[in-house]
Design a protein around this motif. Structure first.
Motif, PDB file in Angstrom:
ATOM      1  N   TYR A 233       0.879  -1.602   0.027  1.00  0.00           N
ATOM      2  CA  TYR A 233      -0.631  -0.372   0.005  1.00  0.00           C
ATOM      3  C   TYR A 233       1.182   1.140   0.099  1.00  0.00           C
ATOM      4  O   TYR A 233      -0.152   2.350   0.113  1.00  0.00           O
ATOM      5  CB  TYR A 233      -0.943  -0.214   1.410  1.00  0.00           C
ATOM      6  CG  TYR A 233      -2.054  -0.808   0.944  1.00  0.00           C
ATOM      7  CD1 TYR A 233      -2.889  -0.798  -0.136  1.00  0.00           C
ATOM      8  CD2 TYR A 233      -1.583  -2.488   1.447  1.00  0.00           C
ATOM      9  CE1 TYR A 233      -3.782  -2.337   0.422  1.00  0.00           C
ATOM     10  CE2 TYR A 233      -2.699  -3.505   1.782  1.00  0.00           C
ATOM     11  CZ  TYR A 233      -3.716  -3.146   1.111  1.00  0.00           C
ATOM     12  OH  TYR A 233      -4.653  -4.059   1.365  1.00  0.00           O
ATOM     13  N   LEU A 234       2.245   0.783  -0.054  1.00  0.00           N
ATOM     14  CA  LEU A 234       3.117   2.403  -0.068  1.00  0.00           C
ATOM     15  C   LEU A 234       2.553   3.313  -1.381  1.00  0.00           C
ATOM     16  O   LEU A 234       3.214   4.356  -1.172  1.00  0.00           O
ATOM     17  CB  LEU A 234       4.502   2.145   0.115  1.00  0.00           C
ATOM     18  CG  LEU A 234       5.246   1.454   1.223  1.00  0.00           C
ATOM     19  CD1 LEU A 234       6.329   1.383   1.694  1.00  0.00           C
ATOM     20  CD2 LEU A 234       4.859   2.189   2.797  1.00  0.00           C
ATOM     21  N   ASN A 235       2.453   1.863  -2.426  1.00  0.00           N
ATOM     22  CA  ASN A 235       2.228   3.189  -3.917  1.00  0.00           C
ATOM     23  C   ASN A 235       1.105   4.275  -3.573  1.00  0.00           C
ATOM     24  O   ASN A 235       0.905   4.947  -4.280  1.00  0.00           O
ATOM     25  CB  ASN A 235       1.739   1.868  -4.481  1.00  0.00           C
ATOM     26  CG  ASN A 235       0.740   1.912  -4.609  1.00  0.00           C
ATOM     27  OD1 ASN A 235       0.089   1.087  -3.525  1.00  0.00           O
ATOM     28  ND2 ASN A 235       0.019   1.686  -5.822  1.00  0.00           N
ATOM     29  N   VAL A 236       0.363   4.627  -2.032  1.00  0.00           N
ATOM     30  CA  VAL A 236      -0.425   5.532  -2.320  1.00  0.00           C
ATOM     31  C   VAL A 236      -0.035   7.006  -1.654  1.00  0.00           C
ATOM     32  O   VAL A 236      -0.445   7.795  -1.270  1.00  0.00           O
ATOM     33  CB  VAL A 236      -2.012   4.750  -1.389  1.00  0.00           C
ATOM     34  CG1 VAL A 236      -2.153   4.344  -2.210  1.00  0.00           C
ATOM     35  CG2 VAL A 236      -1.603   5.023  -0.099  1.00  0.00           C
ATOM     36  N   PHE A 237       0.916   6.449  -1.628  1.00  0.00           N
ATOM     37  CA  PHE A 237       1.754   7.638  -0.552  1.00  0.00           C
ATOM     38  C   PHE A 237       2.894   7.723  -1.391  1.00  0.00           C
ATOM     39  O   PHE A 237       3.553   7.742  -2.163  1.00  0.00           O
ATOM     40  CB  PHE A 237       2.370   6.988   0.854  1.00  0.00           C
ATOM     41  CG  PHE A 237       1.426   6.645   1.976  1.00  0.00           C
ATOM     42  CD1 PHE A 237       0.548   8.037   2.424  1.00  0.00           C
ATOM     43  CD2 PHE A 237       1.256   5.312   2.299  1.00  0.00           C
ATOM     44  CE1 PHE A 237      -0.402   6.875   3.611  1.00  0.00           C
ATOM     45  CE2 PHE A 237       0.455   4.776   2.932  1.00  0.00           C
ATOM     46  CZ  PHE A 237      -0.885   5.463   3.531  1.00  0.00           C
ATOM     47  N   ASP A 238       3.636   9.325  -1.468  1.00  0.00           N
ATOM     48  CA  ASP A 238       4.213   9.966  -2.101  1.00  0.00           C
ATOM     49  C   ASP A 238       5.560   9.836  -0.782  1.00  0.00           C
ATOM     50  O   ASP A 238       4.918   9.403   0.442  1.00  0.00           O
ATOM     51  CB  ASP A 238       4.176  11.359  -1.953  1.00  0.00           C
ATOM     52  CG  ASP A 238       2.738  12.360  -2.591  1.00  0.00           C
ATOM     53  OD1 ASP A 238       3.252  11.062  -3.337  1.00  0.00           O
ATOM     54  OD2 ASP A 238       2.897  13.187  -2.287  1.00  0.00           O
ATOM     55  N   ALA A 239       6.124   9.265  -1.862  1.00  0.00           N
ATOM     56  CA  ALA A 239       8.121   8.305  -0.960  1.00  0.00           C
ATOM     57  C   ALA A 239       8.302   9.608  -0.146  1.00  0.00           C
ATOM     58  O   ALA A 239       9.493   8.984   1.087  1.00  0.00           O
ATOM     59  CB  ALA A 239       8.665   8.386  -2.248  1.00  0.00           C
ATOM     60  N   ASP A 240       8.166  11.427  -0.094  1.00  0.00           N
ATOM     61  CA  ASP A 240       8.122  11.758   0.545  1.00  0.00           C
ATOM     62  C   ASP A 240       7.973  12.439   1.921  1.00  0.00           C
ATOM     63  O   ASP A 240       7.922  13.075   2.170  1.00  0.00           O
ATOM     64  CB  ASP A 240       8.981  13.506   0.156  1.00  0.00           C
ATOM     65  CG  ASP A 240       8.344  14.211  -0.798  1.00  0.00           C
ATOM     66  OD1 ASP A 240       7.012  12.971  -1.131  1.00  0.00           O
ATOM     67  OD2 ASP A 240       7.742  14.806  -0.733  1.00  0.00           O
ATOM     68  N   SER A 241       6.574  11.888   1.868  1.00  0.00           N
ATOM     69  CA  SER A 241       5.345  11.582   2.691  1.00  0.00           C
ATOM     70  C   SER A 241       6.179  11.323   4.730  1.00  0.00           C
ATOM     71  O   SER A 241       7.127  10.625   4.287  1.00  0.00           O
ATOM     72  CB  SER A 241       3.803  11.410   2.723  1.00  0.00           C
ATOM     73  OG  SER A 241       4.487   9.128   2.664  1.00  0.00           O
ATOM     74  N   SER A 242       5.378  11.457   5.851  1.00  0.00           N
ATOM     75  CA  SER A 242       6.034  11.183   6.524  1.00  0.00           C
ATOM     76  C   SER A 242       5.612   9.533   6.588  1.00  0.00           C
ATOM     77  O   SER A 242       6.007   9.179   7.959  1.00  0.00           O
ATOM     78  CB  SER A 242       5.540  12.506   8.078  1.00  0.00           C
ATOM     79  OG  SER A 242       3.503  12.201   7.793  1.00  0.00           O
ATOM     80  N   VAL A 243       4.343   9.316   6.472  1.00  0.00           N
ATOM     81  CA  VAL A 243       3.626   8.116   6.443  1.00  0.00           C
ATOM     82  C   VAL A 243       5.058   7.609   5.659  1.00  0.00           C
ATOM     83  O   VAL A 243       4.914   6.298   6.694  1.00  0.00           O
ATOM     84  CB  VAL A 243       2.370   8.365   6.102  1.00  0.00           C
ATOM     85  CG1 VAL A 243       1.588   6.731   6.275  1.00  0.00           C
ATOM     86  CG2 VAL A 243       1.184   8.984   6.538  1.00  0.00           C
ATOM     87  N   TYR A 244       4.926   7.645   4.749  1.00  0.00           N
ATOM     88  CA  TYR A 244       5.933   6.346   4.067  1.00  0.00           C
ATOM     89  C   TYR A 244       7.356   6.759   4.210  1.00  0.00           C
ATOM     90  O   TYR A 244       7.906   5.186   4.803  1.00  0.00           O
ATOM     91  CB  TYR A 244       6.208   6.973   2.131  1.00  0.00           C
ATOM     92  CG  TYR A 244       6.586   6.188   1.827  1.00  0.00           C
ATOM     93  CD1 TYR A 244       6.407   5.329   0.621  1.00  0.00           C
ATOM     94  CD2 TYR A 244       8.619   6.271   1.760  1.00  0.00           C
ATOM     95  CE1 TYR A 244       6.948   4.791   0.037  1.00  0.00           C
ATOM     96  CE2 TYR A 244       9.388   5.327   0.910  1.00  0.00           C
ATOM     97  CZ  TYR A 244       8.578   4.110   0.120  1.00  0.00           C
ATOM     98  OH  TYR A 244       9.237   3.612  -0.722  1.00  0.00           O
ATOM     99  N   THR A 245       7.905   7.423   5.451  1.00  0.00           N
ATOM    100  CA  THR A 245       9.235   7.866   6.111  1.00  0.00           C
ATOM    101  C   THR A 245       8.698   6.813   6.754  1.00  0.00           C
ATOM    102  O   THR A 245       9.921   5.908   7.327  1.00  0.00           O
ATOM    103  CB  THR A 245       9.533   9.075   6.094  1.00  0.00           C
ATOM    104  OG1 THR A 245       9.603   9.711   5.253  1.00  0.00           O
ATOM    105  CG2 THR A 245      10.974   8.904   6.906  1.00  0.00           C
ATOM    106  N   TYR A 246       7.395   6.668   8.284  1.00  0.00           N
ATOM    107  CA  TYR A 246       7.945   6.162   9.530  1.00  0.00           C
ATOM    108  C   TYR A 246       7.649   4.698   8.854  1.00  0.00           C
ATOM    109  O   TYR A 246       8.642   3.871   9.685  1.00  0.00           O
ATOM    110  CB  TYR A 246       6.323   6.621   9.868  1.00  0.00           C
ATOM    111  CG  TYR A 246       6.225   6.626  11.474  1.00  0.00           C
ATOM    112  CD1 TYR A 246       7.292   6.839  12.561  1.00  0.00           C
ATOM    113  CD2 TYR A 246       5.928   4.764  11.556  1.00  0.00           C
ATOM    114  CE1 TYR A 246       7.212   6.086  13.339  1.00  0.00           C
ATOM    115  CE2 TYR A 246       5.086   5.187  12.839  1.00  0.00           C
ATOM    116  CZ  TYR A 246       6.367   5.853  13.771  1.00  0.00           C
ATOM    117  OH  TYR A 246       6.057   4.606  14.696  1.00  0.00           O
ATOM    118  N   LEU A 247       7.015   4.425   7.669  1.00  0.00           N
ATOM    119  CA  LEU A 247       6.678   2.523   7.899  1.00  0.00           C
ATOM    120  C   LEU A 247       7.573   2.087   7.425  1.00  0.00           C
ATOM    121  O   LEU A 247       8.002   1.134   8.436  1.00  0.00           O
ATOM    122  CB  LEU A 247       5.398   2.690   6.932  1.00  0.00           C
ATOM    123  CG  LEU A 247       3.590   2.843   7.347  1.00  0.00           C
ATOM    124  CD1 LEU A 247       3.366   2.695   6.215  1.00  0.00           C
ATOM    125  CD2 LEU A 247       3.505   2.141   8.657  1.00  0.00           C
TER     126      LEU A 247
END
Length: 576
Positions: free
Chosen positions: A555-569
């Motif tokens: 599901y990481l494809n729904v987040f921008d690569a520089d988003s805080s959610v992506y970075t945290y996960l």
């Protein structure tokens, strides 16, 4: 000669009259002269604070002479000063010190002339002693910003609720020996309506005094706060309050804009009983029709030891709501919250018929009205207990991201959570309740179709699915468990209670850190689910692209690569 005597008599009378007039003007029967009173003003766009010093006076000390300050406002049309709506304030004294006092006039017009007249009432007569003319400041802007460098200087913001402030140094209240309890802070009647620019600095080690709205900025209305870190904010309330809203930044945020704010290691303990409502969150107690961007709460520890009536509880905010259901009235974006939420349901006896509700969510306790929370995450450890063997007339709604809500829109959000709910166990020997804080032996989940999750040594979560029907009788402790609450109990990995058709959840998912525990007797009013405790409508009509999964990488494809959610996960290895 006679003419000369007549002239001399006239001159003498005139001189005596002048002397009498001078004595009357310069001294009053109370014994105070104009030179005995000094008024030093502190002026903002909307307030005037007068520090008053008075020479030693026996009539003031005995109370025979009562001092007042009258406020007059200049009327340019009549070219006169007229008594304002504030009218007057009595000058009072404390600690038997009768030579100094402070009076404050609020709600003034910016860029306006005022006159303050010091008078005393003595022997039923009012005597004017001295006066002071001032002009309030213009509404603040960045061009005339007030620079703050110390804790003492920070306290001055409470005298200027509409001011524009710039923080130029880190501030440590504890190290400087300064307390927030030494000032009158913002309130619903005098909210912070100004601008505070943190410039990337930190304010830390402050204890928030008890009030209806508790936080560094208490109550914000049409305010702007940005680029600030607050650290080690402490609330420790051992006595009950009728109503409170508590957050490290502010108890109440209304129609305001908060941007780029970090809250680190706040510790809130509410041991009193809330007799109406309690809103408690790491950053904010209650958020209404506001825009919140990149506000992050790290390692919060919030504990409500006696939850009664309506408690709204989340690591980010107790409640986020809008003005109505017809328009998008709030926005929370690129924000996060991590930490622990612990509470104990408290009812005095089984005859306590007052119905209360617990809304507890890893991110927010209650989310209402049309608005958007997007690209945000919560990493929570949630524990709910019961104080005694009485059932208690309560609704309990718990979720890893949202406790309860209606009319909201949540998109691209993640709940990483561990939920542990314990009502206690009736032992065979004594039939008395014992409350536990750890996993009950074997299996007390009482879940239908719950994913059974475990964590491997490399922090990658794996899952297996176990249904209630597959559990053996030897592992079913339902007959020995106590009921958590007599009313509805809704527990979901993402949201506890979402009954309205207006609630939309899109591209959001849950990751369980540990096996979820529900150590309480399940009744026909209890719904436990891996995603939504109570949906109210068919899944898929409102829950689009939402999953309970350990495969975060899917599901990481729904987040921008520089988003805080992506970075945290990715940083926490919540991927397969």
């Amino acid at each position: 000669m006679k003419k000369f005597k007549t002239i001399l008599s006239i001159v003498t009378a005139f001189v005596l009259g002048l002397v009498t007039l001078c004595l009357t003007a310069c001294s009053s029967s109370s014994g105070l002269k104009s030179s005995d009173v000094k008024m030093s003003p502190k002026i903002t766009a909307s307030t005037v604070t007068l520090s008053i010093t008075i020479s030693e006076n026996d009539n003031i000390k005995s109370g025979a002479a009562v001092p007042y300050v009258y406020e007059y406002v200049y009327n340019s049309t009549s070219d006169e000063y007229e008594l304002s709506t504030n009218k007057k304030q009595q000058v009072t004294f404390s600690n038997n010190v009768y030579t100094s006092s402070t009076v404050k006039f609020t709600g003034l017009e910016a860029d306006t002339e005022y006159r303050y007249i010091f008078k005393v009432t003595y022997n039923s007569y009012e005597e004017e002693i001295t006066s002071l003319d001032v002009k309030t400041k213009q509404n603040s802007s960045s061009s005339d910003s007030t620079v703050i460098t110390t804790a003492e200087e920070f306290l001055e913001i409470y005298d200027d609720p509409s001011g524009y402030f710039t923080l130029e140094n880190d501030i440590d209240f504890e190290a400087e020996g300064v307390s927030l309890s030494s000032v009158t802070m913002f309130s619903a009647s005098t909210p912070f309506t100004g601008t505070f620019m943190g410039n990337g600095h930190t304010i830390k080690n402050y204890t928030i005094p008890a009030s209806n709205y508790m936080g560094l900025f208490n109550y914000c209305s049409n305010a702007t706060i940005s680029d600030l870190t607050v650290e080690n904010a402490i609330v420790d309330l051992s006595t009950g309050r009728s109503s409170s809203a508590i957050g490290a930044v502010a108890g109440m945020v209304e129609s305001s804009t908060i941007t780029n704010v970090d809250v680190i290691s706040c510790s809130f303990t509410f041991a009193g009983i809330s007799t109406t409502k309690l809103y408690i969150g790491g950053a904010f107690g209650n958020v209404l029709t506001s825009t919140i961007t990149n506000v992050n709460v790290y390692d919060a520890d919030i504990n409500v030891t006696r939850a009664r009536l309506n408690v709204y509880m989340g690591l980010f905010a107790g409640e986020i709501s809008g003005s109505n259901y017809n328009k998008a009235s709030y926005l929370v974006k690129d924000s996060s919250a991590t930490g622990n939420l612990t509470t104990t349901l408290y009812y005095t006896s089984s005859s306590d018929s007052t119905v209360g509700s617990l809304f507890l969510g890893g991110f927010v306790g209650n989310l209402n009205a049309i608005g958007l929370v997007t690209e945000s995450y919560a990493d929570s450890t949630i524990k709910v207990y019961k104080s005694d063997s009485s059932h208690g007339y309560a609704n309990v709604e718990v979720g890893g991201f949202v406790g309860a809500g209606s009319g909201f829109n949540v998109s691209k959000c993640v709940a990483v959570t561990s939920i542990d709910i314990n009502a206690g166990i009736i032992t065979e020997s004594s039939s008395e309740e014992t409350t536990t804080t750890s996993t009950i032996e074997a299996n007390a989940k009482l879940f239908a179709n719950l994913e059974d999750v475990t964590t491997t040594t490399d922090d990658v979560i794996t899952t297996t699915t176990t249904t209630a029907e597959e559990e053996t009788d030897s592992n079913d402790f339902s007959d020995t468990l106590l009921v958590l609450a007599d009313y509805n109990v809704y527990v979901g990995g993402f949201v506890g209670f979402a009954p309205e058709p207006y609630a939309q959840l899109t591209d959001s998912f849950v990751i369980f850190k540990t096996e979820t525990i529900y150590n309480a007797k399940k009744t026909d009013k209890t719904i436990i689910d891996d995603f939504a405790g109570y949906n109210g409508y068919e899944e898929g009509t409102r829950f689009n692209g939402c999953k309970v999964t350990n495969l975060a990488s899917d599901y990481l494809n729904v987040f921008d690569a520089d988003s805080s959610v992506y970075t945290y996960l990715t940083s926490k290895n919540y991927i397969a």
